[in-house]
Design a protein around this motif. Structure first.
Motif, PDB file in Angstrom:
ATOM      1  N   SER A   2      10.162   6.933  27.505  1.00  0.00           N
ATOM      2  CA  SER A   2      11.062   7.916  26.862  1.00  0.00           C
ATOM      3  C   SER A   2       9.905   8.567  25.935  1.00  0.00           C
ATOM      4  O   SER A   2       8.928   8.228  25.349  1.00  0.00           O
ATOM      5  N   ALA A   3      10.064  10.204  26.087  1.00  0.00           N
ATOM      6  CA  ALA A   3       8.894  11.032  25.483  1.00  0.00           C
ATOM      7  C   ALA A   3       9.315  11.282  23.799  1.00  0.00           C
ATOM      8  O   ALA A   3       8.722  12.168  23.449  1.00  0.00           O
ATOM      9  N   ARG A   4      10.511  10.243  23.495  1.00  0.00           N
ATOM     10  CA  ARG A   4      10.965  10.710  21.995  1.00  0.00           C
ATOM     11  C   ARG A   4      10.485   9.471  21.362  1.00  0.00           C
ATOM     12  O   ARG A   4      11.361   9.353  20.180  1.00  0.00           O
ATOM     13  N   THR A   5       9.925   8.644  21.917  1.00  0.00           N
ATOM     14  CA  THR A   5       9.622   7.240  21.100  1.00  0.00           C
ATOM     15  C   THR A   5       8.533   7.201  19.989  1.00  0.00           C
ATOM     16  O   THR A   5       8.683   6.553  18.976  1.00  0.00           O
ATOM     17  N   LEU A   6       7.435   8.256  20.092  1.00  0.00           N
ATOM     18  CA  LEU A   6       6.354   7.984  19.180  1.00  0.00           C
ATOM     19  C   LEU A   6       6.554   8.299  17.742  1.00  0.00           C
ATOM     20  O   LEU A   6       6.093   7.447  16.998  1.00  0.00           O
ATOM     21  N   PRO A   7       7.702   9.116  17.433  1.00  0.00           N
ATOM     22  CA  PRO A   7       7.896   9.378  15.872  1.00  0.00           C
ATOM     23  C   PRO A   7       8.583   8.261  15.304  1.00  0.00           C
ATOM     24  O   PRO A   7       8.045   7.595  14.198  1.00  0.00           O
ATOM     25  N   LEU A   8       9.322   7.252  16.111  1.00  0.00           N
ATOM     26  CA  LEU A   8       9.972   6.555  15.550  1.00  0.00           C
ATOM     27  C   LEU A   8       8.841   5.153  15.459  1.00  0.00           C
ATOM     28  O   LEU A   8       8.946   4.388  14.462  1.00  0.00           O
ATOM     29  N   LEU A   9       7.996   5.053  16.525  1.00  0.00           N
ATOM     30  CA  LEU A   9       7.095   3.949  16.601  1.00  0.00           C
ATOM     31  C   LEU A   9       6.093   4.266  15.204  1.00  0.00           C
ATOM     32  O   LEU A   9       5.861   3.181  14.629  1.00  0.00           O
ATOM     33  N   PHE A  10       5.610   5.164  14.914  1.00  0.00           N
ATOM     34  CA  PHE A  10       4.546   5.720  13.873  1.00  0.00           C
ATOM     35  C   PHE A  10       5.438   5.633  12.575  1.00  0.00           C
ATOM     36  O   PHE A  10       4.780   4.834  11.688  1.00  0.00           O
ATOM     37  N   LEU A  11       6.612   5.952  12.384  1.00  0.00           N
ATOM     38  CA  LEU A  11       7.085   5.869  11.135  1.00  0.00           C
ATOM     39  C   LEU A  11       7.627   4.524  10.566  1.00  0.00           C
ATOM     40  O   LEU A  11       7.269   4.231   9.562  1.00  0.00           O
ATOM     41  N   ASN A  12       8.190   3.821  11.600  1.00  0.00           N
ATOM     42  CA  ASN A  12       8.371   2.322  11.388  1.00  0.00           C
ATOM     43  C   ASN A  12       7.109   1.583  10.896  1.00  0.00           C
ATOM     44  O   ASN A  12       7.123   0.691  10.203  1.00  0.00           O
ATOM     45  N   LEU A  13       6.132   1.533  11.826  1.00  0.00           N
ATOM     46  CA  LEU A  13       4.997   0.877  11.509  1.00  0.00           C
ATOM     47  C   LEU A  13       4.280   1.260  10.272  1.00  0.00           C
ATOM     48  O   LEU A  13       3.585   0.475   9.444  1.00  0.00           O
ATOM     49  N   GLY A  14       4.231   2.836   9.945  1.00  0.00           N
ATOM     50  CA  GLY A  14       3.578   3.021   8.751  1.00  0.00           C
ATOM     51  C   GLY A  14       4.562   2.399   7.625  1.00  0.00           C
ATOM     52  O   GLY A  14       4.019   2.314   6.449  1.00  0.00           O
ATOM     53  N   GLY A  15       6.074   2.241   7.801  1.00  0.00           N
ATOM     54  CA  GLY A  15       6.804   1.973   6.500  1.00  0.00           C
ATOM     55  C   GLY A  15       6.284   0.613   6.547  1.00  0.00           C
ATOM     56  O   GLY A  15       6.166  -0.047   5.107  1.00  0.00           O
ATOM     57  N   GLU A  16       6.027  -0.354   7.517  1.00  0.00           N
ATOM     58  CA  GLU A  16       5.597  -1.833   7.074  1.00  0.00           C
ATOM     59  C   GLU A  16       4.405  -1.847   6.764  1.00  0.00           C
ATOM     60  O   GLU A  16       3.919  -2.706   5.786  1.00  0.00           O
ATOM     61  N   MET A  17       3.348  -0.864   6.981  1.00  0.00           N
ATOM     62  CA  MET A  17       2.019  -0.825   6.313  1.00  0.00           C
ATOM     63  C   MET A  17       2.114  -0.543   4.910  1.00  0.00           C
ATOM     64  O   MET A  17       1.535  -1.297   4.050  1.00  0.00           O
ATOM     65  N   LEU A  18       3.143   0.126   4.435  1.00  0.00           N
ATOM     66  CA  LEU A  18       3.100   0.462   3.144  1.00  0.00           C
ATOM     67  C   LEU A  18       3.772  -0.596   2.290  1.00  0.00           C
ATOM     68  O   LEU A  18       3.586  -1.025   0.983  1.00  0.00           O
ATOM     69  N   TYR A  19       4.630  -1.448   2.876  1.00  0.00           N
ATOM     70  CA  TYR A  19       5.293  -2.619   2.336  1.00  0.00           C
ATOM     71  C   TYR A  19       4.335  -3.562   2.122  1.00  0.00           C
ATOM     72  O   TYR A  19       4.156  -4.209   0.797  1.00  0.00           O
ATOM     73  N   ILE A  20       3.308  -3.761   2.967  1.00  0.00           N
ATOM     74  CA  ILE A  20       2.390  -5.150   2.866  1.00  0.00           C
ATOM     75  C   ILE A  20       1.397  -4.382   1.823  1.00  0.00           C
ATOM     76  O   ILE A  20       0.881  -5.363   0.972  1.00  0.00           O
ATOM     77  N   LEU A  21       0.927  -3.120   2.019  1.00  0.00           N
ATOM     78  CA  LEU A  21      -0.070  -2.652   0.963  1.00  0.00           C
ATOM     79  C   LEU A  21       0.352  -2.777  -0.665  1.00  0.00           C
ATOM     80  O   LEU A  21      -0.325  -3.219  -1.350  1.00  0.00           O
ATOM     81  N   ASP A  22       1.619  -2.377  -0.809  1.00  0.00           N
ATOM     82  CA  ASP A  22       2.447  -2.401  -1.847  1.00  0.00           C
ATOM     83  C   ASP A  22       2.270  -4.051  -2.380  1.00  0.00           C
ATOM     84  O   ASP A  22       1.911  -4.088  -3.792  1.00  0.00           O
ATOM     85  N   GLN A  23       2.587  -4.792  -1.583  1.00  0.00           N
ATOM     86  CA  GLN A  23       2.518  -6.488  -2.032  1.00  0.00           C
ATOM     87  C   GLN A  23       1.224  -6.849  -2.427  1.00  0.00           C
ATOM     88  O   GLN A  23       1.077  -7.552  -3.340  1.00  0.00           O
ATOM     89  N   ARG A  24       0.194  -6.550  -1.577  1.00  0.00           N
ATOM     90  CA  ARG A  24      -0.950  -6.852  -1.726  1.00  0.00           C
ATOM     91  C   ARG A  24      -1.724  -6.255  -3.165  1.00  0.00           C
ATOM     92  O   ARG A  24      -2.526  -6.614  -3.592  1.00  0.00           O
ATOM     93  N   LEU A  25      -1.538  -5.161  -3.287  1.00  0.00           N
ATOM     94  CA  LEU A  25      -1.846  -4.328  -4.657  1.00  0.00           C
ATOM     95  C   LEU A  25      -1.343  -5.172  -5.685  1.00  0.00           C
ATOM     96  O   LEU A  25      -2.046  -5.181  -6.647  1.00  0.00           O
ATOM     97  N   ARG A  26      -0.128  -5.391  -5.724  1.00  0.00           N
ATOM     98  CA  ARG A  26       0.429  -6.130  -6.910  1.00  0.00           C
ATOM     99  C   ARG A  26      -0.294  -7.450  -7.016  1.00  0.00           C
ATOM    100  O   ARG A  26      -0.389  -8.201  -7.962  1.00  0.00           O
ATOM    101  N   ALA A  27      -0.347  -8.224  -5.643  1.00  0.00           N
ATOM    102  CA  ALA A  27      -0.953  -9.573  -5.785  1.00  0.00           C
ATOM    103  C   ALA A  27      -2.257  -9.742  -6.323  1.00  0.00           C
ATOM    104  O   ALA A  27      -2.943 -10.615  -7.045  1.00  0.00           O
ATOM    105  N   GLN A  28      -2.890  -8.481  -6.095  1.00  0.00           N
ATOM    106  CA  GLN A  28      -4.541  -8.649  -6.501  1.00  0.00           C
ATOM    107  C   GLN A  28      -4.396  -7.756  -7.990  1.00  0.00           C
ATOM    108  O   GLN A  28      -5.669  -7.654  -8.509  1.00  0.00           O
ATOM    109  N   SER A  29      -3.357  -7.705  -8.486  1.00  0.00           N
ATOM    110  CA  SER A  29      -3.550  -7.148  -9.951  1.00  0.00           C
ATOM    111  C   SER A  29      -4.285  -5.865  -9.932  1.00  0.00           C
ATOM    112  O   SER A  29      -4.870  -5.662 -10.978  1.00  0.00           O
ATOM    113  N   ILE A  30      -4.175  -4.825  -8.945  1.00  0.00           N
ATOM    114  CA  ILE A  30      -4.846  -3.706  -9.128  1.00  0.00           C
ATOM    115  C   ILE A  30      -4.215  -2.712 -10.179  1.00  0.00           C
ATOM    116  O   ILE A  30      -2.973  -2.725 -10.171  1.00  0.00           O
ATOM    117  N   PRO A  31      -5.011  -2.215 -11.122  1.00  0.00           N
ATOM    118  CA  PRO A  31      -4.087  -1.289 -12.342  1.00  0.00           C
ATOM    119  C   PRO A  31      -3.415  -0.580 -11.465  1.00  0.00           C
ATOM    120  O   PRO A  31      -3.557   0.125 -10.497  1.00  0.00           O
TER     121      PRO A  31
END
Length: 378
Positions: A2-31
């Motif tokens: 499908s030529a309509r898949t790329l936006p969904l792949l990018f946005l969902n992977l990007g969302g998971e990336m932000l979940y993980i970064l948010d968790q690690r920023l809190r775990a490492q007590s970043i100001p």
């Protein structure tokens, strides 16, 4: 494909990336101020209007290495830095989480609800920045306009395209292993119970009709699962109850997350090692990335106090992971040398000139405070 898949792949992977970064920023007590800046900078870059325009153009999926390059640039669109091993782990977690969500979607159309769940959560990460919030809402509206009219058959093709993209990825993730939704070989365990897809009935009844369409006989049968009918359909609008929980933040409760390569994955990776001979599509992929990300080498202001984020518990674990990861599975950053050609440099300058920062930062005179200047030169 499908030529309509790329936006969904990018946005969902990007969302998971932000979940993980948010968790690690809190775990490492970043100001808090630094953590908010990291999240705002990455989200602002991810949802840049020109970036989204290029992304939503109908096109085939790009290779895993080309897509990984986008996320490497995206993760470093702020003062935060990740070592190679941490970036590898981040990408592994992103891809396996979204793969699991795609596998579990009750209907192919529900991939869109998973995307909406990610975007709903991303909006909660934005701090004191109406301009960035508007960028996400604009992408939301573009998703609704592009995907709501598609038929069920077109969504089935999108889902199959996503599964083909993920089919050789079998990374073991500790959260999935502990919850017993993933086997020791990295393959997921699909449930045989729970709500059936919206618009379908709970299995257990066979109806037989005659040639006039009149029901003439019924037969019941027992099923191995415990199925239930969903109470309502999830909302496909800008605001609403998605009902489906796939795509929500599984790191909201702090849990240590580890990734491991299964033996079968290592063998597959060795067998599927990419040919070092030039790929005829590689030039087009790199041109696409150059158009998307720009290629101007802009220096960051000397005053920026950056920091390193570690996705492992200790530096020793990160170093060990870097040494033991199979070479075929460690994605190297693709360098796009587009600035050497005057015509390409002029084109990139024009594109960068069209990019507008959602909210000017008061007192910022340096180029490094501009949206695209937060990204390293490619």
């Amino acid at each position: 494909m499908s030529a309509r898949t790329l936006p969904l792949l990018f946005l969902n992977l990007g969302g998971e990336m932000l979940y993980i970064l948010d968790q690690r920023l809190r775990a490492q007590s970043i100001p808090g101020e630094k953590a908010r800046k990291v999240m705002n900078d990455i989200i602002s870059t991810m949802f840049n209007r020109k970036f989204m325009e290029e992304l939503f153009k109908p096109q085939d999926l790009y290779s895993k290495k080309a897509l990984r390059t986008v996320y490497d640039r995206l993760a470093h669109a702020s003062i935060m830095r990740l070592n190679q091993a941490s970036m590898d782990k981040l990408y592994d977690l992103m891809t396996m989480a979204f793969k699991y969500q795609v596998l579990l979607c009750p209907r192919p159309r529900d991939v869109l609800l998973v995307t909406f769940n990610h975007l709903d959560a991303i909006k909660d990460f934005i701090s004191d920045s109406p301009g960035i919030l508007n960028q996400v809402d604009e992408t939301f509206r573009r998703l609704i306009e592009t995907y709501n009219p598609l038929s069920d058959g077109e969504f089935q093709l999108i889902r199959q395209t996503l599964l083909i993209f993920f089919q050789d990825m079998h990374i073991r993730v500790s959260i999935f292993l502990k919850d017993k939704v993933q086997n020791s070989n990295g393959r997921f365990v699909l449930p045989i119970s729970g709500p059936v897809p919206w618009g379908t009935e709970v299995p257990g009844l066979i109806r037989i009709f005659n040639h006039k369409g009149v029901e003439v006989k019924r037969a019941e049968f027992s099923t191995a699962g415990n199925y239930v009918t969903p109470q309502r359909e999830g909302s496909f609008e800008l605001y609403g109850d998605r009902v489906l929980k796939l795509g929500t933040n599984m790191y909201s409760v702090t849990r240590p997350v580890e990734t491991h390569m299964s033996g079968s994955s290592k063998n597959l990776a060795s067998q599927a090692k990419e040919n070092i001979a030039p790929n005829p599509l590689a030039k087009e992929e790199l041109n696409f990335l150059a158009r998307l990300l720009g290629g101007l080498d802009i220096q960051k202001p000397a005053g920026d106090s950056g920091f390193r984020l570690n996705l492992f518990t200790t530096d020793e674990e990160e170093e060990h992971a870097a040494q033991t990861r199979p070479e075929e599975l460690s994605y190297k950053v693709i360098n796009i040398e587009a600035t050497q050609e005057p015509a390409r440099r002029a084109e990139l300058s024009r594109i960068l000139g069209e990019l507008d920062v959602a909210e000017p930062r008061p007192g910022s005179a340096g180029k490094g405070e501009d949206l695209l200047a937060l990204m390293d030169g490619l």
